[in-house]
Write an enzyme that holds these catalytic residues in place. Sequence first.
Site, mmCIF file in Angstrom:
data_model
loop_
_atom_site.group_PDB
_atom_site.id
_atom_site.type_symbol
_atom_site.label_atom_id
_atom_site.label_comp_id
_atom_site.label_asym_id
_atom_site.label_seq_id
_atom_site.Cartn_x
_atom_site.Cartn_y
_atom_site.Cartn_z
ATOM 1 N N HIS A 196 6.473 -8.259 -1.117
ATOM 2 C CA HIS A 196 5.325 -8.666 -1.941
ATOM 3 C C HIS A 196 5.001 -7.649 -3.033
ATOM 4 C CE1 HIS A 196 3.572 -11.638 1.293
ATOM 5 N NE2 HIS A 196 4.697 -12.053 0.745
ATOM 6 N N ASP A 249 0.776 -1.238 0.000
ATOM 7 C CA ASP A 249 0.000 0.000 0.000
ATOM 8 C C ASP A 249 0.811 1.293 0.000
ATOM 9 O OD1 ASP A 249 0.863 0.294 2.741
ATOM 10 O OD2 ASP A 249 -0.879 -0.844 3.438
HETATM 11 N N1 APR Z 1 -3.446 -3.659 14.968
HETATM 12 C C1 APR Z 1 -2.584 -4.717 15.040
HETATM 13 N N2 APR Z 1 -2.811 -5.881 14.412
HETATM 14 C C2 APR Z 1 -3.948 -6.000 13.707
HETATM 15 C C3 APR Z 1 -4.888 -4.954 13.590
HETATM 16 C C4 APR Z 1 -4.605 -3.738 14.266
HETATM 17 N N3 APR Z 1 -5.421 -2.681 14.239
HETATM 18 N N4 APR Z 1 -5.915 -5.385 12.823
HETATM 19 C C5 APR Z 1 -5.627 -6.643 12.461
HETATM 20 N N5 APR Z 1 -4.443 -7.021 12.991
HETATM 21 C C6 APR Z 1 -3.728 -8.297 12.810
HETATM 22 C C7 APR Z 1 -4.614 -9.513 12.855
HETATM 23 O O1 APR Z 1 -4.736 -9.984 14.190
HETATM 24 C C8 APR Z 1 -3.835 -10.488 11.972
HETATM 25 O O2 APR Z 1 -2.878 -11.211 12.718
HETATM 26 O O3 APR Z 1 -3.182 -8.271 11.498
HETATM 27 C C9 APR Z 1 -3.098 -9.572 10.994
HETATM 28 C C10 APR Z 1 -3.658 -9.567 9.580
HETATM 29 O O4 APR Z 1 -3.475 -10.824 9.015
HETATM 30 P P1 APR Z 1 -3.701 -11.084 7.448
HETATM 31 O O5 APR Z 1 -5.007 -10.524 7.030
HETATM 32 O O6 APR Z 1 -3.478 -12.531 7.218
HETATM 33 O O7 APR Z 1 -2.564 -10.191 6.761
HETATM 34 P P2 APR Z 1 -1.028 -10.540 6.521
HETATM 35 O O8 APR Z 1 -0.476 -11.368 7.619
HETATM 36 O O9 APR Z 1 -0.347 -9.277 6.203
HETATM 37 O O10 APR Z 1 -1.104 -11.433 5.209
HETATM 38 C C11 APR Z 1 0.092 -11.905 4.646
HETATM 39 O O11 APR Z 1 -1.099 -12.824 2.790
HETATM 40 O O12 APR Z 1 -2.685 -12.796 1.106
HETATM 41 C C12 APR Z 1 -1.388 -12.534 1.435
HETATM 42 O O13 APR Z 1 0.016 -11.228 0.149
HETATM 43 C C13 APR Z 1 -0.955 -11.114 1.150
HETATM 44 O O14 APR Z 1 0.807 -9.890 2.205
HETATM 45 C C14 APR Z 1 -0.349 -10.667 2.456
HETATM 46 C C15 APR Z 1 -0.027 -11.968 3.150
#
Ligand code: APR
Length: 234
Positions: free
Chosen positions: A106, A92
């Site tokens: 990524h 982003d």
């Molecule tokens: N503050 C802190 N943590 C948060 C918040 C917040 N406000 N909101 C959500 N989270 C945490 C959730 O608890 C979760 O552990 O962020 C995490 C989001 O997890 P995912 O949606 O799985 O995102 P991410 O881990 O970045 O995904 C990894 O998956 O699909 C692919 O390429 C995509 O880069 C991405 C990768």
Amino acid sequence: MADKIVILTGAGISAESGLGTFRDEGGLWAKHRIQDVATPEGFAHDPALVHGFYNARRAQAAEATPNPAHEALARLQRDWPGEVVIVTQNVDGLHEKAGAEVIHMHGALDSALCHACGHRWPAPPEMVVGEPCPACGAGAGRPDVVWFGEMPYHMDRIEEHLLTCDLFAAVGTSGKVYPAAGFVEEATFAGARTVELNLSDSDVSRIFQEHRVGPASRIVPEWVAALLRGIPSC
Ligand code: APR
């Protein structure tokens, strides 16, 4: 010599900037099928659908502003006497908007990649099917985002940083996607201290030595302030 810090960030750090995460309730992967919009096969099958998905995310990211968590990490990178390496899975651009330098494992929404010759250029707001490559002329432009089944970028550099860091932190990532989910084990193997900052437990929480639980916009600035207070000359 001051400690070297490596920080991995995920979608959770941008949640409070209004960008949805992937796997939290109502997240992107509840609304879209991964195989349709985030695989090379999906792009080959329906490029218009894939461009539409990333065009919408690009527009949303362009409007978004960094929150106190992004700003705190930029401050840490600026003020810490040692090296601070930020590796993000996010596409982003909010870390850069906050003034940080990051490794994009990524890819990035504001970049386009030519499937034919590998050239990269700034993505237009609306990428189209047959997006022309400014270098080779082929209509093979795609979002410069790493899809499932593809190798994340800059892995050699990242591995080197993990093996030489003193402190490893993961912020707002679910620990469900490798290789990023395995970074904590590599850092632990290298003898680093490890801390997880997240709203709730991730799939790899048990491997971290320390946990800070709460919204990133609160816990990241608190953690950074504590680190900076620890600098003897501060
Ligand atoms: N503050 C802190 N943590 C948060 C918040 C917040 N406000 N909101 C959500 N989270 C945490 C959730 O608890 C979760 O552990 O962020 C995490 C989001 O997890 P995912 O949606 O799985 O995102 P991410 O881990 O970045 O995904 C990894 O998956 O699909 C692919 O390429 C995509 O880069 C991405 C990768």
